[in-house]
Enzyme design. Structure first.
Site, PDB file in Angstrom:
ATOM      1  N   GLU A   1     -16.734 -73.018   1.848  1.00 27.13           N
ATOM      2  CA  GLU A   1     -17.057 -74.349   1.331  1.00 27.13           C
ATOM      3  C   GLU A   1     -17.643 -74.259  -0.072  1.00 27.13           C
ATOM      4  O   GLU A   1     -17.458 -75.160  -0.892  1.00 27.13           O
ATOM      5  CB  GLU A   1     -18.019 -75.073   2.273  1.00 27.13           C
ATOM      6  CG  GLU A   1     -17.427 -75.434   3.629  1.00 27.13           C
ATOM      7  CD  GLU A   1     -16.514 -76.662   3.580  1.00 27.13           C
ATOM      8  OE1 GLU A   1     -16.297 -77.213   2.488  1.00 27.13           O
ATOM      9  OE2 GLU A   1     -16.018 -77.051   4.657  1.00 27.13           O
TER      10      GLU A   1
ATOM     11  N   HIS B   1      -9.000 -79.094   3.896  1.00 25.97           N
ATOM     12  CA  HIS B   1      -9.447 -79.552   5.212  1.00 25.97           C
ATOM     13  C   HIS B   1      -8.326 -80.133   6.075  1.00 25.97           C
ATOM     14  O   HIS B   1      -8.386 -80.025   7.301  1.00 25.97           O
ATOM     15  CB  HIS B   1     -10.577 -80.568   5.053  1.00 25.97           C
ATOM     16  CG  HIS B   1     -11.889 -79.948   4.704  1.00 25.97           C
ATOM     17  ND1 HIS B   1     -12.085 -79.228   3.547  1.00 25.97           N
ATOM     18  CD2 HIS B   1     -13.085 -79.934   5.358  1.00 25.97           C
ATOM     19  CE1 HIS B   1     -13.346 -78.808   3.503  1.00 25.97           C
ATOM     20  NE2 HIS B   1     -13.956 -79.206   4.590  1.00 25.97           N
TER      21      HIS B   1
ATOM     22  N   ARG C   1     -28.620 -99.617  16.087  1.00 28.35           N
ATOM     23  CA  ARG C   1     -27.790 -99.887  14.898  1.00 28.35           C
ATOM     24  C   ARG C   1     -28.236 -99.115  13.654  1.00 28.35           C
ATOM     25  O   ARG C   1     -27.927 -99.504  12.536  1.00 28.35           O
ATOM     26  CB  ARG C   1     -27.718-101.390  14.600  1.00 28.35           C
ATOM     27  CG  ARG C   1     -27.102-102.212  15.725  1.00 28.35           C
ATOM     28  CD  ARG C   1     -26.842-103.638  15.278  1.00 28.35           C
ATOM     29  NE  ARG C   1     -26.202-104.405  16.344  1.00 28.35           N
ATOM     30  CZ  ARG C   1     -26.874-105.145  17.226  1.00 28.35           C
ATOM     31  NH1 ARG C   1     -28.196-105.204  17.172  1.00 28.35           N
ATOM     32  NH2 ARG C   1     -26.220-105.820  18.166  1.00 28.35           N
TER      33      ARG C   1
ATOM     34  N   ASN D   1     -12.159 -82.894   0.507  1.00 23.13           N
ATOM     35  CA  ASN D   1     -11.385 -82.421   1.652  1.00 23.13           C
ATOM     36  C   ASN D   1     -10.342 -81.370   1.261  1.00 23.13           C
ATOM     37  O   ASN D   1      -9.438 -81.082   2.064  1.00 23.13           O
ATOM     38  CB  ASN D   1     -10.694 -83.605   2.338  1.00 23.13           C
ATOM     39  CG  ASN D   1     -11.680 -84.502   3.044  1.00 23.13           C
ATOM     40  OD1 ASN D   1     -12.439 -84.057   3.898  1.00 23.13           O
ATOM     41  ND2 ASN D   1     -11.690 -85.778   2.683  1.00 23.13           N
TER      42      ASN D   1
ATOM     43  N   ARG E   1     -14.070 -89.154  -3.501  1.00 19.95           N
ATOM     44  CA  ARG E   1     -14.698 -88.316  -2.478  1.00 19.95           C
ATOM     45  C   ARG E   1     -13.665 -87.580  -1.619  1.00 19.95           C
ATOM     46  O   ARG E   1     -13.963 -86.531  -1.046  1.00 19.95           O
ATOM     47  CB  ARG E   1     -15.617 -89.167  -1.595  1.00 19.95           C
ATOM     48  CG  ARG E   1     -16.388 -88.347  -0.572  1.00 19.95           C
ATOM     49  CD  ARG E   1     -17.495 -89.164   0.067  1.00 19.95           C
ATOM     50  NE  ARG E   1     -18.161 -88.424   1.120  1.00 19.95           N
ATOM     51  CZ  ARG E   1     -19.266 -88.811   1.737  1.00 19.95           C
ATOM     52  NH1 ARG E   1     -19.830 -89.950   1.387  1.00 19.95           N
ATOM     53  NH2 ARG E   1     -19.808 -88.085   2.689  1.00 19.95           N
TER      54      ARG E   1
ATOM     55  N   LYS F   1     -21.571 -88.322   6.253  1.00 18.36           N
ATOM     56  CA  LYS F   1     -20.434 -88.444   7.170  1.00 18.36           C
ATOM     57  C   LYS F   1     -20.825 -87.838   8.515  1.00 18.36           C
ATOM     58  O   LYS F   1     -21.149 -86.646   8.593  1.00 18.36           O
ATOM     59  CB  LYS F   1     -19.203 -87.748   6.594  1.00 18.36           C
ATOM     60  CG  LYS F   1     -18.578 -88.495   5.431  1.00 18.36           C
ATOM     61  CD  LYS F   1     -17.518 -87.691   4.734  1.00 18.36           C
ATOM     62  CE  LYS F   1     -16.281 -87.479   5.576  1.00 18.36           C
ATOM     63  NZ  LYS F   1     -15.191 -86.817   4.806  1.00 18.36           N
TER      64      LYS F   1
ATOM     65  N   GLU G   1     -15.860 -92.840   0.699  1.00 24.04           N
ATOM     66  CA  GLU G   1     -14.588 -92.125   0.592  1.00 24.04           C
ATOM     67  C   GLU G   1     -13.414 -93.069   0.347  1.00 24.04           C
ATOM     68  O   GLU G   1     -12.389 -93.030   1.025  1.00 24.04           O
ATOM     69  CB  GLU G   1     -14.337 -91.267   1.845  1.00 24.04           C
ATOM     70  CG  GLU G   1     -13.324 -90.163   1.602  1.00 24.04           C
ATOM     71  CD  GLU G   1     -13.222 -89.168   2.749  1.00 24.04           C
ATOM     72  OE1 GLU G   1     -12.115 -88.702   3.018  1.00 24.04           O
ATOM     73  OE2 GLU G   1     -14.258 -88.877   3.372  1.00 24.04           O
TER      74      GLU G   1
ATOM     75  N   LYS H   1     -21.462 -82.030  -4.812  1.00 23.56           N
ATOM     76  CA  LYS H   1     -21.176 -83.012  -3.766  1.00 23.56           C
ATOM     77  C   LYS H   1     -21.999 -84.272  -3.963  1.00 23.56           C
ATOM     78  O   LYS H   1     -21.497 -85.388  -3.776  1.00 23.56           O
ATOM     79  CB  LYS H   1     -21.445 -82.423  -2.379  1.00 23.56           C
ATOM     80  CG  LYS H   1     -21.081 -83.396  -1.263  1.00 23.56           C
ATOM     81  CD  LYS H   1     -20.940 -82.742   0.079  1.00 23.56           C
ATOM     82  CE  LYS H   1     -20.397 -83.732   1.101  1.00 23.56           C
ATOM     83  NZ  LYS H   1     -20.188 -83.127   2.436  1.00 23.56           N
TER      84      LYS H   1
ATOM     85  N   HIS I   1     -14.689 -73.114  11.469  1.00 26.46           N
ATOM     86  CA  HIS I   1     -14.367 -74.160  10.499  1.00 26.46           C
ATOM     87  C   HIS I   1     -14.222 -73.611   9.083  1.00 26.46           C
ATOM     88  O   HIS I   1     -13.242 -73.902   8.382  1.00 26.46           O
ATOM     89  CB  HIS I   1     -15.446 -75.249  10.528  1.00 26.46           C
ATOM     90  CG  HIS I   1     -15.227 -76.319   9.505  1.00 26.46           C
ATOM     91  ND1 HIS I   1     -14.179 -77.216   9.558  1.00 26.46           N
ATOM     92  CD2 HIS I   1     -15.910 -76.620   8.361  1.00 26.46           C
ATOM     93  CE1 HIS I   1     -14.233 -78.032   8.522  1.00 26.46           C
ATOM     94  NE2 HIS I   1     -15.271 -77.687   7.773  1.00 26.46           N
TER      95      HIS I   1
ATOM     96  N   HIS J   1      -8.250 -78.448   9.476  1.00 26.83           N
ATOM     97  CA  HIS J   1      -8.508 -79.174  10.719  1.00 26.83           C
ATOM     98  C   HIS J   1      -7.327 -79.057  11.678  1.00 26.83           C
ATOM     99  O   HIS J   1      -7.508 -78.961  12.899  1.00 26.83           O
ATOM    100  CB  HIS J   1      -8.794 -80.644  10.423  1.00 26.83           C
ATOM    101  CG  HIS J   1     -10.146 -80.893   9.849  1.00 26.83           C
ATOM    102  ND1 HIS J   1     -10.509 -82.114   9.321  1.00 26.83           N
ATOM    103  CD2 HIS J   1     -11.232 -80.093   9.721  1.00 26.83           C
ATOM    104  CE1 HIS J   1     -11.765 -82.041   8.886  1.00 26.83           C
ATOM    105  NE2 HIS J   1     -12.211 -80.827   9.117  1.00 26.83           N
TER     106      HIS J   1
END
Length: 370
Positions: A190, A253, A126, A250, A246, A148, A242, A232, A275, A257
């Site tokens: 980025e 993105h 966990r 993206n 936040r 993330k 997010e 960031k 990417h 994506h």
């Protein structure tokens, strides 16, 4: 080692940690070991990075902490390895090590290694510690920071994962000298994102120094990494899960994506966008859509295109990708609500915003224009 002092960026919030940026960091065993609370360490890397750096990191750790029990898990390089199956193998490696609750996963590699390692650390017992050791520019300025973690499935990127902030991020800028030119430039996409979404002065700085950055100037890259991480870190501290601001990270993105998923994830030897390249195209599409919706001036979109081209990054959708198919991929984006598209657009350079209920027709028109 080098005498150049490292740069430091502090990430605040409920789970604060530090980002250290500078040459020679992977050889500093004490700097690495100070983040390991227990005796168990799993070093995760990939088939391209491991031959270059894994043995050195292991030796540096053991020199500083001879009591450590270090396991290794090396996955095939490339986005195709960011799967539930590879995640399962990382979990089995932790089990074979006998990793306890104070164990630490060291993620030595690019974004794929960092995302998968962080997810394994989030799930083992966990949640155990993870230290990110990014070896690509893209990972240094983006995926290693913020917690993330995820793996991909056939339906799309990063759909299975967890928020799990790292214990530390240590970016050794010396490794960028071994990075393929294409990967270095992909990381610069980025970097451009941070100027485009919230810092027009940084955008101007990137325009002035595009040639040196593209050529791999070490001092310019270190400054670009530090400034990107600071941007960031500030946003993540304010919005760790997010829920709001936040999402601006993206920018580009959702389009990017969709391109990655529809073309098939880029793998070594394949003629497909990676990417960072997909994000570059995605930012252009977001800027063009903003102009089409009368939210931003066309001149700012043109400046973005010019900067990306000066960094030798793509600015158009690859041939053979159908607009409707890309739109369907975009519908799986995690920002969407009740089946309606929510996209990160802008009011111009440095003024990104989340826009709800964007109509399909407008998106399809931009996708069709490429």
């Amino acid at each position: 080692m080098t005498d150049t002092p490292p740069l430091h960026v502090a990430v605040g919030g409920e789970h604060p940690y530090s980002i250290t940026i500078g040459p020679g960091q992977l050889a500093d065993g004490h700097a690495l070991a100070r983040h390991v609370r227990g005796r168990h360490v799993l070093l995760v890397s990939d088939s391209e990075v491991a031959p270059l750096y894994l043995a050195g990191v292991r030796a540096a750790l053991l020199q500083a902490r001879p009591d450590l029990l270090i396991g290794e898990h090396v996955l095939p390089a490339g986005e195709a390895s960011k799967t539930l199956a590879e995640f399962g193998r990382a979990i089995e490696a932790l089990a074979a090590l006998g990793a306890t609750r104070d164990a630490c996963v060291l993620a030595l590699g690019g974004g794929v290694v960092g995302d998968l390692s962080g997810f394994a650390a989030a799930c083992w017992m966990r949640g155990v510690d993870c230290v990110q050791l990014p070896t690509t520019l893209l990972a240094m300025v983006d995926s290693s920071v913020g917690g993330k973690t995820a793996v991909d499935i056939a339906a799309g990127k990063n759909l299975v994962g967890a928020f799990h902030p790292p214990r530390a991020v240590i970016a050794d800028t010396q490794v960028l000298s071994t990075l393929p030119v294409r990967e270095l430039r992909a990381g610069l996409a980025e970097v451009v994102k941070y100027g485009a979404l919230g810092d027009p002065e940084f955008f101007d700085w990137l325009q002035r120094h595009a040639q040196g950055l593209s050529a791999g100037d070490s001092a310019l890259l270190a400054e670009a990494i530090a400034r990107s991480c600071a941007h960031k870190a500030a946003i993540v501290a304010r919005d760790p899960l997010e829920k709001g601001e936040r999402a601006l990270l993206n920018l580009g993105h959702t389009f990017g994506h969709a391109i990655e998923t529809e073309q098939g994830y880029a793998a070594p030897g394949r003629d497909a966008l990676n990417h960072g390249e997909a994000v570059a195209v995605g930012m252009v599409l977001a800027a063009r859509l903003s102009t089409a919706l009368d939210r931003a001036p066309a001149a700012d979109a043109d400046r973005l295109v010019a900067l990306l081209q000066s960094l030798q990054l793509p600015v158009a959708i690859p041939a053979g990708l159908a607009p409707q198919a890309l739109l369907e991929r975009m519908r799986l984006d995690k920002k969407n609500v009740a089946g309606r598209l929510r996209l990160v657009l802008w009011r111009g350079i440095g003024k990104a915003e989340v826009v709800a209920d964007v109509h399909d027709e407008a998106v399809l028109a931009v996708l069709a224009a490429g």
